[in-house]
Enzyme design. Structure first.
Site, short mmCIF file in Angstrom:
data_model
loop_
_atom_site.label_atom_id
_atom_site.label_comp_id
_atom_site.label_asym_id
_atom_site.label_seq_id
_atom_site.Cartn_x
_atom_site.Cartn_y
_atom_site.Cartn_z
N ASP A 136 6.05 17.55 -4.55
CA ASP A 136 4.94 17.56 -5.23
C ASP A 136 4.05 18.54 -5.38
O ASP A 136 2.94 18.75 -5.18
CB ASP A 136 4.35 16.36 -4.49
N LYS B 148 8.48 9.98 -8.76
CA LYS B 148 8.36 8.76 -7.86
C LYS B 148 6.80 8.07 -8.38
O LYS B 148 6.12 8.70 -9.03
CB LYS B 148 8.39 9.15 -6.42
N CYS C 124 3.01 13.33 1.68
CA CYS C 124 4.43 12.97 0.97
C CYS C 124 5.57 13.74 1.74
O CYS C 124 6.72 13.37 1.79
CB CYS C 124 4.27 13.29 -0.35
#
Ligand SMILES: [Zn+2]
Length: 199
Positions: A16, A102, A141
């Site tokens: 990310d 995602k 994450c």
């Protein structure tokens, strides 16, 4: 110089590193931009050794359940196709990298790159036995991705010099590292020595 990490059977997972999670973004991780330079060094290492690279991204619809207007905890971020959802400009994503999107549906969130994706199957298909993980954010994450990797039977290395934390509560970052270590993750990277001596 980043330490030599990459070994046969490894895959690098960059979590990310998207504009909205960087300073100036809608959900900025403090000093999140500092992961880019060390990650580029690791990306080069994996590329040179012809080892697989995965880059995960939040890829949300505009009405995503994690957004405050929908009752979620976060401001809107990483809406699919917007500049905020793009990978950081300075991140050198190799041409052959596997992109994992995602939380693409409105009703489910996913902190982990494994959640609701075929990441585990892709890794197994490539003969990967250990994942090396950096990116954003340590306490969300990255943590979730590492714990899911371990639960799926992969080894996991956390690149301590290539992660940064949100730290809504002080101590969240070190707690996240301790959680990952307790489940079997190895903490590596330039800052690892000081982290383990203070833990
Ligand atoms: Zn999100």
């Amino acid at each position: 110089m980043s330490p030599e990490i990459a070994q046969p059977g490894d895959a690098l997972i960059v979590v990310d590193v998207q504009n909205d999670f960087l300073p100036g973004g809608t959900l900025a991780v403090p000093r999140g931009d500092e992961v880019i330079a060390p990650l580029n060094a690791y990306l080069r290492q994996f590329e040179q050794r012809h080892l697989p690279v995965f880059v995960t991204r939040d890829w949300h619809p505009p009405q995503h359940c994690s957004f405050r207007e929908q009752g979620g905890p976060w401001p809107p971020h990483c809406i699919a196709g917007t500049p905020g959802a793009e990978f950081a400009r300075g991140l050198r994503v190799p041409a052959g990298a596997h992109v994992v999107s995602k939380a693409t549906g409105a009703r489910a969130d996913a902190y982990s790159g494994f959640q609701g994706t075929d990441l585990a199957a892709q890794l197994r298909g490539l003969g990967v036995t250990r994942v090396v993980v950096g990116g954003l954010a340590t306490d969300y994450c990255v943590r979730a991705t590492v714990l899911d990797a371990l639960a799926a039977g992969f080894g996991a290395v956390v690149l301590s010099d290539a992660v940064r934390a949100v730290e809504l509560r002080p101590g969240d970052a070190s707690q996240a590292l301790a959680d990952m270590k307790a489940q079997g993750a190895q903490i590596a990277g330039r800052a690892a020595a000081s982290l383990s001596s203070s833990a």
